[in-house]
Design a protein around this motif. Structure first.
Motif, short mmCIF file in Angstrom:
data_model
loop_
_atom_site.label_atom_id
_atom_site.label_comp_id
_atom_site.label_asym_id
_atom_site.label_seq_id
_atom_site.Cartn_x
_atom_site.Cartn_y
_atom_site.Cartn_z
N PHE A 215 -2.70 -7.92 4.23
CA PHE A 215 -3.31 -7.54 5.36
C PHE A 215 -2.93 -6.20 5.64
CE2 PHE A 215 -4.32 -11.80 5.79
CZ PHE A 215 -5.43 -11.91 6.68
N VAL A 216 -4.01 -5.24 5.71
CA VAL A 216 -3.64 -3.71 6.00
C VAL A 216 -4.59 -3.39 6.97
CG1 VAL A 216 -2.86 -3.51 3.40
CG2 VAL A 216 -5.22 -3.00 4.19
N GLN A 217 -3.88 -1.86 7.64
CA GLN A 217 -4.87 -1.27 8.46
C GLN A 217 -5.63 -0.09 7.48
OE1 GLN A 217 -1.99 -2.11 12.11
NE2 GLN A 217 -2.63 -0.01 11.58
N LYS A 218 -4.92 0.13 6.21
CA LYS A 218 -5.45 1.26 5.34
C LYS A 218 -5.47 0.57 3.97
CE LYS A 218 -5.41 6.10 4.17
NZ LYS A 218 -4.48 7.48 4.47
N ILE A 219 -6.71 0.52 3.40
CA ILE A 219 -6.45 0.12 1.83
C ILE A 219 -5.63 0.91 0.75
CG2 ILE A 219 -8.13 -0.21 -0.17
CD1 ILE A 219 -8.42 -2.59 1.91
N SER B 12 -5.66 2.29 -2.31
CA SER B 12 -6.81 2.15 -3.44
C SER B 12 -5.99 2.00 -4.93
CB SER B 12 -7.56 3.19 -3.92
OG SER B 12 -6.59 4.50 -3.51
N LYS B 13 -4.65 2.35 -5.05
CA LYS B 13 -3.74 2.48 -6.05
C LYS B 13 -3.16 1.06 -6.63
CE LYS B 13 -2.36 7.55 -5.69
NZ LYS B 13 -1.29 8.37 -5.52
N SER B 14 -3.36 0.17 -5.79
CA SER B 14 -2.97 -1.43 -5.89
C SER B 14 -3.99 -2.15 -6.11
CB SER B 14 -2.22 -1.59 -4.52
OG SER B 14 -1.90 -3.04 -4.80
N ASN B 15 -3.72 -3.14 -7.13
CA ASN B 15 -4.81 -4.19 -7.48
C ASN B 15 -4.43 -5.36 -6.55
OD1 ASN B 15 -5.79 -2.75 -9.73
ND2 ASN B 15 -3.99 -3.24 -11.11
N LEU B 16 -3.73 -5.25 -5.84
CA LEU B 16 -3.48 -6.45 -4.84
C LEU B 16 -4.78 -6.82 -4.01
CD1 LEU B 16 -1.56 -8.76 -3.80
CD2 LEU B 16 -0.60 -7.03 -2.08
N LYS B 17 -5.16 -7.75 -3.79
CA LYS B 17 -6.28 -8.20 -2.95
C LYS B 17 -5.75 -7.79 -1.45
CE LYS B 17 -8.07 -11.95 -5.54
NZ LYS B 17 -7.24 -12.09 -6.54
N GLN B 18 -6.88 -7.10 -0.81
CA GLN B 18 -6.30 -6.35 0.55
C GLN B 18 -7.48 -6.65 1.63
OE1 GLN B 18 -4.76 -2.52 0.29
NE2 GLN B 18 -4.90 -2.85 -1.95
N ILE B 19 -7.09 -7.09 2.72
CA ILE B 19 -8.14 -7.39 3.94
C ILE B 19 -7.82 -6.36 4.96
CG2 ILE B 19 -8.83 -9.13 5.92
CD1 ILE B 19 -8.16 -11.30 3.89
N LYS B 20 -8.80 -5.51 5.19
CA LYS B 20 -8.57 -4.18 6.06
C LYS B 20 -8.90 -4.90 7.73
CE LYS B 20 -9.89 0.39 7.35
NZ LYS B 20 -11.06 1.43 6.94
N VAL B 21 -7.89 -4.61 8.41
CA VAL B 21 -8.10 -5.16 9.74
C VAL B 21 -7.63 -3.95 10.53
CG1 VAL B 21 -7.67 -7.52 9.37
CG2 VAL B 21 -5.69 -6.22 10.04
N LYS B 22 -8.08 -3.90 12.00
CA LYS B 22 -7.80 -2.89 12.86
C LYS B 22 -6.50 -2.98 13.36
CE LYS B 22 -9.37 -1.02 17.31
NZ LYS B 22 -10.27 -1.56 18.57
N ASN B 23 -5.69 -3.99 13.30
CA ASN B 23 -4.41 -3.98 13.81
C ASN B 23 -3.77 -5.24 12.93
OD1 ASN B 23 -1.86 -5.23 15.29
ND2 ASN B 23 -2.32 -3.11 16.22
N THR B 24 -2.54 -5.31 12.03
CA THR B 24 -2.25 -6.42 11.32
C THR B 24 -1.20 -7.17 12.06
OG1 THR B 24 -0.55 -4.43 10.64
CG2 THR B 24 -2.31 -5.15 9.00
#
Length: 458
Positions: free
Chosen positions: A66-70, A72-84
């Motif tokens: 879970f991230v607030q900013k994706i 792009s250099k990582s292949n890890l699945k990421q969910i962008k949220v307003k506040n982690t």
């Protein structure tokens, strides 16, 4: 087959994402302790930003982040949220709503972690028990541990900490405990409260902030018990159990016999039952906590005989464990109480240590924090208390003690501004085979000194 922890489909449901099935094994905020399959929450804090560690999380085998900013250099699945942090709280609350687990919430001014760790030890052979780790008891740690609790858990034990009013209420809204325990109300975090009564009111949030609670467990001998009981009467809680060392409670001590190493107790239980067991002499300050655990076993209908294992409970690191080590060829016995300090825990643990009749004693005593306007009073009081004990040396460490340096005349007592000054002078301080008692608030960092002394473990 259901996932052992929260599933990706459940995450998709809550956050409106569409990830395909992956194995999730829990959650982490720290790549140093992250396990394969953990969700990684990139929390942006005062000192560290978790977003800088996305690549490390991927290398360690995180399932998703879970991230607030994706990144792009990582292949890890990421969910962008307003506040982690908000995402962590929401996911923990959602996962908790899916569980059939009986949750036990533990709070108190002192003894939360030791009590929970003792429960973990004595019930380790009991199936489907989960206890939150170490002091994971705040807005970060507690929800994280909910996500680390396996779905099949039958009984989950969590500690809830606070240093401001309203904090426990927020945690309870997520944890939704079925049983709430208040161990004690003492002068801890007094700097953030006007009185001990305000601390009691803040602690009461563990049972006044939720309608999920079936049972409440209270120490009948603690400060403001009557206030807590009045609050209980205004709730819909079905059961209340109290415990004490006296015979005016649901659980109380009938007999007590003391030998050199063991305190034998016979304890009365509800339903005209009783049980006999022993605690170690160096655990005497934990007897109240032991009674709380016994009361909890009764409330959960778990075999009371598990309490017989209490005398084998090891001390949680920094809470009384004894270490043998060497320093400059001198053999040392080090009683490590370095995990935090309050006026009551200082006096209790010093009295127990004093009863052990050790020789060549050196006290390393650090400041006690968050005592507000009574800071000088409690530190001065402790100096007078220790001045009556037998010791070879007594070292007071920190700015609060340092201010009182001129108020006592004893050539065995020294004052140091910080732990680094003590370490710099260790060669002069350690000049014999000493038995050392060390305790102070975490900010004094007595653990740094202990690590220094432990370099030559025996």
């Amino acid at each position: 087959m259901k996932s052992s922890h929260i599933s990706i489909s459940e995450i998709n449901n809550l956050f409106n994402t569409k990830y395909s099935e992956i194995k999730i094994t829990g959650a982490s905020l720290d790549t140093r302790t992250l396990k394969k399959g953990n969700i990684f929450f990139a929390i942006k804090g005062k000192n560290n930003d978790g977003h800088k560690f996305i690549n490390q999380a991927e290398k360690k085998g995180a399932s998703i982040a879970f991230v607030q900013k994706i990144n792009s250099k990582s292949n890890l699945k990421q969910i962008k949220v307003k506040n982690t942090l908000s995402a962590l709280l929401s996911l923990a609350k959602y996962y908790r709503s899916l569980l059939n687990t009986q949750i036990i919430g533990i709070t108190g001014s002192v003894g939360k972690t030791g009590t929970k760790d003792a429960i973990s030890f004595i019930l380790k052979e009991h199936k489907n028990i989960f206890c939150s780790r170490q002091s994971y008891n705040n807005k970060y740690g507690m929800p994280l541990e909910i996500l680390n609790m396996p779905r099949k858990t039958k009984f989950g034990f969590f500690e809830l900490g606070m240093n401001h009013s309203g904090e426990i209420k927020k945690l309870v809204k997520i944890l939704k405990p079925n049983i709430s325990i208040i161990l004690n109300i003492e002068n801890v975090h007094l700097g953030n409260f006007k009185s001990l009564k305000e601390i009691a009111v803040a602690k009461s949030e563990i049972f006044t902030s939720s309608e999920n609670i079936d049972s409440l467990i209270l120490n009948k001998e603690t400060n403001y018990y009557n206030l807590l009981y009045r609050y209980y009467k205004n709730t819909k809680i079905k059961n209340i159990y109290n415990y004490s060392k006296k015979n005016n409670s649901n659980v109380y001590i009938i007999e007590r016999k003391v030998t050199k190493k063991i305190i034998q107790l016979k304890v009365s239980l509800p339903g005209d039952k009783s049980i006999s067991f022993g605690v170690r002499s160096d655990q005497e300050n934990l007897i109240d906590n032991c009674l709380a655990i016994l009361t909890c076993l009764h409330a959960l209908n778990i075999d009371h005989r598990f309490i017989k294992k209490f005398k084998n409970v090891p001390f949680t690191s920094g809470r009384g464990n004894m270490i043998r080590c060497k320093y400059n060829s001198h053999k040392l016995k080090l009683y490590d109480h370095s995990y935090n300090a309050s006026p009551i825990s200082m006096k209790q643990t010093i009295d127990i240590f004093d009863s052990l009749k050790e020789k060549n004693i050196v006290y390393l005593i650090g400041d006690m924090n968050e005592l507000g306007q009574k800071t000088s009073f409690y530190h001065s009081n402790l100096i007078k208390f220790l001045n009556k004990k037998k010791f070879e040396k007594c070292l007071f460490i920190g700015k609060h003690f340092k201010k009182l340096e001129n108020k006592i005349r004893n050539n065995k007592i020294s004052f140091f501004k910080d732990i680094n000054q003590v370490i710099d002078n260790l060669d002069e301080i350690i000049e014999s085979n000493y038995t050392i008692f060390a305790k102070g608030s975490n900010s004094i960092n007595i653990r740094k000194l202990i690590s220094h002394l432990k370099q030559e473990n025996l």
